[in-house]
Design a protein around this motif. Structure first.
Motif, PDB file in Angstrom:
ATOM      1  N   ILE A  70       0.827  -1.211   0.000  1.00  0.00           N
ATOM      2  CA  ILE A  70       0.000   0.000   0.000  1.00  0.00           C
ATOM      3  C   ILE A  70       0.855   1.253   0.000  1.00  0.00           C
ATOM      4  O   ILE A  70       1.785   1.396   0.798  1.00  0.00           O
ATOM      5  N   ASN A  71       0.536   2.156  -0.910  1.00  0.00           N
ATOM      6  CA  ASN A  71       1.192   3.457  -0.986  1.00  0.00           C
ATOM      7  C   ASN A  71       0.132   4.455  -1.436  1.00  0.00           C
ATOM      8  O   ASN A  71      -0.089   4.642  -2.632  1.00  0.00           O
ATOM      9  N   SER A  72      -0.555   5.075  -0.467  1.00  0.00           N
ATOM     10  CA  SER A  72      -1.688   5.927  -0.814  1.00  0.00           C
ATOM     11  C   SER A  72      -1.906   7.019   0.225  1.00  0.00           C
ATOM     12  O   SER A  72      -1.843   6.756   1.427  1.00  0.00           O
ATOM     13  N   PRO A  73      -2.201   8.245  -0.258  1.00  0.00           N
ATOM     14  CA  PRO A  73      -2.551   9.333   0.662  1.00  0.00           C
ATOM     15  C   PRO A  73      -4.029   9.355   1.022  1.00  0.00           C
ATOM     16  O   PRO A  73      -4.481  10.259   1.721  1.00  0.00           O
ATOM     17  N   GLY A  74      -4.791   8.394   0.512  1.00  0.00           N
ATOM     18  CA  GLY A  74      -6.216   8.338   0.800  1.00  0.00           C
ATOM     19  C   GLY A  74      -7.062   8.941  -0.309  1.00  0.00           C
ATOM     20  O   GLY A  74      -6.630   9.066  -1.444  1.00  0.00           O
ATOM     21  N   GLY A  75      -8.280   9.331   0.053  1.00  0.00           N
ATOM     22  CA  GLY A  75      -9.211   9.880  -0.929  1.00  0.00           C
ATOM     23  C   GLY A  75     -10.642   9.548  -0.547  1.00  0.00           C
ATOM     24  O   GLY A  75     -11.055   9.745   0.600  1.00  0.00           O
ATOM     25  N   SER A  76     -11.388   9.000  -1.476  1.00  0.00           N
ATOM     26  CA  SER A  76     -12.808   8.716  -1.288  1.00  0.00           C
ATOM     27  C   SER A  76     -13.042   7.696  -0.186  1.00  0.00           C
ATOM     28  O   SER A  76     -12.495   6.583  -0.204  1.00  0.00           O
ATOM     29  N   ALA A  77     -13.905   8.058   0.773  1.00  0.00           N
ATOM     30  CA  ALA A  77     -14.258   7.123   1.839  1.00  0.00           C
ATOM     31  C   ALA A  77     -15.030   5.927   1.281  1.00  0.00           C
ATOM     32  O   ALA A  77     -14.812   4.783   1.689  1.00  0.00           O
ATOM     33  N   THR A  78     -15.911   6.203   0.338  1.00  0.00           N
ATOM     34  CA  THR A  78     -16.727   5.125  -0.219  1.00  0.00           C
ATOM     35  C   THR A  78     -15.871   4.120  -0.977  1.00  0.00           C
ATOM     36  O   THR A  78     -16.008   2.906  -0.806  1.00  0.00           O
ATOM     37  N   GLY A 132      -9.131  10.405   9.924  1.00  0.00           N
ATOM     38  CA  GLY A 132      -9.986  11.583   9.997  1.00  0.00           C
ATOM     39  C   GLY A 132     -10.660  11.814   8.664  1.00  0.00           C
ATOM     40  O   GLY A 132     -10.558  11.005   7.748  1.00  0.00           O
ATOM     41  N   VAL A 133     -11.361  12.931   8.548  1.00  0.00           N
ATOM     42  CA  VAL A 133     -12.103  13.269   7.322  1.00  0.00           C
ATOM     43  C   VAL A 133     -11.792  14.718   6.974  1.00  0.00           C
ATOM     44  O   VAL A 133     -11.759  15.579   7.855  1.00  0.00           O
ATOM     45  N   ILE A 134     -11.569  14.984   5.702  1.00  0.00           N
ATOM     46  CA  ILE A 134     -11.245  16.336   5.268  1.00  0.00           C
ATOM     47  C   ILE A 134     -12.059  16.689   4.027  1.00  0.00           C
ATOM     48  O   ILE A 134     -12.324  15.831   3.179  1.00  0.00           O
ATOM     49  N   SER A 135     -12.476  17.941   3.933  1.00  0.00           N
ATOM     50  CA  SER A 135     -13.147  18.470   2.747  1.00  0.00           C
ATOM     51  C   SER A 135     -12.478  19.791   2.391  1.00  0.00           C
ATOM     52  O   SER A 135     -12.049  20.532   3.279  1.00  0.00           O
ATOM     53  N   ALA A 136     -12.386  20.092   1.121  1.00  0.00           N
ATOM     54  CA  ALA A 136     -11.737  21.330   0.697  1.00  0.00           C
ATOM     55  C   ALA A 136     -12.465  21.918  -0.501  1.00  0.00           C
ATOM     56  O   ALA A 136     -13.111  21.203  -1.273  1.00  0.00           O
ATOM     57  N   GLY A 137     -12.384  23.227  -0.638  1.00  0.00           N
ATOM     58  CA  GLY A 137     -13.019  23.898  -1.759  1.00  0.00           C
ATOM     59  C   GLY A 137     -12.505  25.321  -1.863  1.00  0.00           C
ATOM     60  O   GLY A 137     -11.538  25.708  -1.198  1.00  0.00           O
ATOM     61  N   PHE A 138     -13.163  26.113  -2.691  1.00  0.00           N
ATOM     62  CA  PHE A 138     -12.774  27.503  -2.887  1.00  0.00           C
ATOM     63  C   PHE A 138     -13.999  28.401  -2.773  1.00  0.00           C
ATOM     64  O   PHE A 138     -15.119  27.985  -3.092  1.00  0.00           O
ATOM     65  N   GLY A 139     -13.778  29.628  -2.320  1.00  0.00           N
ATOM     66  CA  GLY A 139     -14.833  30.632  -2.310  1.00  0.00           C
ATOM     67  C   GLY A 139     -14.580  31.637  -3.417  1.00  0.00           C
ATOM     68  O   GLY A 139     -13.645  32.437  -3.333  1.00  0.00           O
ATOM     69  N   ASP A 182     -18.559  14.224  10.669  1.00  0.00           N
ATOM     70  CA  ASP A 182     -18.594  13.486  11.927  1.00  0.00           C
ATOM     71  C   ASP A 182     -19.131  12.068  11.723  1.00  0.00           C
ATOM     72  O   ASP A 182     -18.631  11.104  12.329  1.00  0.00           O
ATOM     73  N   GLN A 183     -20.152  11.934  10.861  1.00  0.00           N
ATOM     74  CA  GLN A 183     -20.689  10.600  10.587  1.00  0.00           C
ATOM     75  C   GLN A 183     -19.646   9.705   9.922  1.00  0.00           C
ATOM     76  O   GLN A 183     -19.453   8.541  10.299  1.00  0.00           O
ATOM     77  N   PHE A 188     -15.197   5.509  10.109  1.00  0.00           N
ATOM     78  CA  PHE A 188     -13.778   5.220   9.993  1.00  0.00           C
ATOM     79  C   PHE A 188     -13.249   4.662  11.311  1.00  0.00           C
ATOM     80  O   PHE A 188     -12.557   3.632  11.363  1.00  0.00           O
ATOM     81  N   LYS A 189     -13.581   5.316  12.413  1.00  0.00           N
ATOM     82  CA  LYS A 189     -13.124   4.868  13.725  1.00  0.00           C
ATOM     83  C   LYS A 189     -13.663   3.465  14.044  1.00  0.00           C
ATOM     84  O   LYS A 189     -12.931   2.621  14.586  1.00  0.00           O
ATOM     85  N   ASP A 190     -14.933   3.217  13.706  1.00  0.00           N
ATOM     86  CA  ASP A 190     -15.523   1.905  13.960  1.00  0.00           C
ATOM     87  C   ASP A 190     -14.795   0.815  13.174  1.00  0.00           C
ATOM     88  O   ASP A 190     -14.558  -0.288  13.680  1.00  0.00           O
TER      89      ASP A 190
END
Length: 290
Positions: A70-78, A132-139, A182-183, A188-190
Motif C-alpha cells: 500500500i502506498n496511498s494518501p487516501g481519498g474517497s471514503a466510499t 480523519g475526514v477532510i473536505s476542501a473547496g474555494f470561495g 462526523d458521521q 472510519f473509527k468503527d
C-alpha cells in the motif's frame, strides 16, 4: 509456428506453468483513492480498477497468503470501503490470511485499506494514520463580483445550492458539512477499532487525523511490526513462491509492441483533464511532504 525468442522473453512469466510450491501473491495498491479514473488510471485506486487484480490475487490453488503493498494518501471514503470490503470478502471465501505492507504512505483511506488485512507492517520511515475526514473547496463569490460576472443559478429545493463556491458561505451549510464529516469519521473509527481490536492503545491522538512514522505506529497498535514485504514474507513463508499480481495491460502492450491509438474526441479537453488530475494527485501526496 515458432514464436521468436525476442517475443517469448516479453510474454508474462510462468504462462501456463503450475508450481508445486505454495504461492503468496502480492498486490500493489498505489495512488489516490477516487471513483474518477480519468486519463491516468494507474495513478488511482477504486473498486472498478482493482476488482480483476484482486480476483487474480486470490485465485491460485495453492495460495498461502495475499500481501497488499500500500502506498496511498487516501481519498474517497466510499471507494476505500468498497475495496476493503472486497478484500475481506475474498479472504473469507478463500480462507487465507492477508498481510498489508505500508510503503511511503498509508494515510487516511490508505490506512483504511491496510485495515482490511489481518496483519499490518510498515517500514520504520513510513507515514501511517490520518484517521480523519477532510473536505476542501474555494470561495469564488468575491472574484466574480470584482470582474463583473453575474452567476445565474436556479434551483428547486433549498439545499440544492449548498456550499456552491460562487455563493457566499452560510454558517448552516458549514454545520451540515461538519455533521456529515462526523458521521464518516465515526464509520472510519468503527472500522479501525473493529479490525485492530485490543491491539490499539488508548492514545488521545489516535483518531485526530494525526500521522506517525511506521516505528511509532507499532507502539500505538496501528501496525503489528516493522519490515518489508519480501523480508517478512520470506521469513513467514520460506517455501512459498512470491508472485506479484499487477493490473493487466493490453496484449500488445505486454508484448512491448505498443497499442492501437485510441479515438480522441477532443485532444485539448483530454490534455486539460490530465493536467487537472495530475495537480490533484500531486496535492494529495504533498500534504504529507511526498
Amino acid at each position: 509456428m515458432r514464436i521468436p525468442e525476442s517475443l517469448t522473453q516479453r510474454l508474462p512469466g510462468r504462462l501456463g506453468e503450475r508450481s508445486s510450491k505454495p504461492v503468496v501473491t502480492m498486490v500493489r495498491l498505489h495512488g489516490v483513492i477516487t471513483a474518477t479514473a480519468g486519463p491516468l488510471p494507474r495513478a488511482v485506486i477504486n473498486a472498478q480498477v482493482v476488482e480483476k487484480t484482486l480476483e487474480r490475487a486470490f485465485a491460485p490453488e495453492k495460495l498461502a497468503a495475499v500481501a497488499l503493498l500500500i502506498n496511498s494518501p487516501g481519498g474517497s471514503a466510499t471507494q476505500s470501503a468498497l475495496v476493503a470490503d472486497r478484500i475481506r470478502q475474498l479472504a473469507d471465501e478463500k480462507k487465507v490470511p492477508v498481510l498489508a505492507f505500508c510503503e511511503d504512505l498509508a494515510a487516511s483511506g490508505g490506512y483504511w485499506l491496510a485495515c482490511a488485512a489481518d496483519e499490518i507492517y510498515a517500514h520504520p520511515t513510513s507515514i501511517v494514520g490520518s484517521i480523519g475526514v477532510i473536505s476542501a473547496g474555494f470561495g469564488m463569490d468575491g472574484l466574480i463580483e470584482r470582474i463583473g460576472v453575474q452567476r445565474r443559478l436556479y434551483t428547486a429545493g433549498e439545499s440544492k445550492s449548498r456550499l456552491d463556491p460562487f455563493l457566499p458561505e452560510k454558517p448552516e451549510d458549514v454545520d451540515w458539512l461538519r455533521g456529515m464529516q462526523d458521521q464518516l469519521h465515526g464509520m472510519f473509527k468503527d472500522w479501525v477499532t473493529t479490525r485492530r481490536g485490543d491491539k490499539l492503545t488508548d492514545s488521545a491522538d489516535l483518531f485526530t487525523g494525526e500521522v506517525w512514522t511506521g516505528a511509532r505506529a507499532v507502539e500505538l497498535g496501528l501496525t503489528d511490526g516493522v519490515g518489508t514485504a519480501r523480508g517478512v514474507l520470506t521469513e513467514r513463508y520460506p517455501d512459498a513462491e512470491l508472485v506479484t499480481v499487477d493490473q493487466r495491460k493490453p496484449l500488445l502492450a505486454r508484448l512491448g509492441l505498443g497499442a492501437a491509438p485510441a479515438a480522441r474526441h477532443d485532444a485539448r479537453a483530454d490534455l486539460l483533464l490530465a493536467l487537472v488530475q495530475a495537480v490533484e494527485v500531486r496535492a494529495a501526496w504533498a500534504r504529507y511532504g511526498l
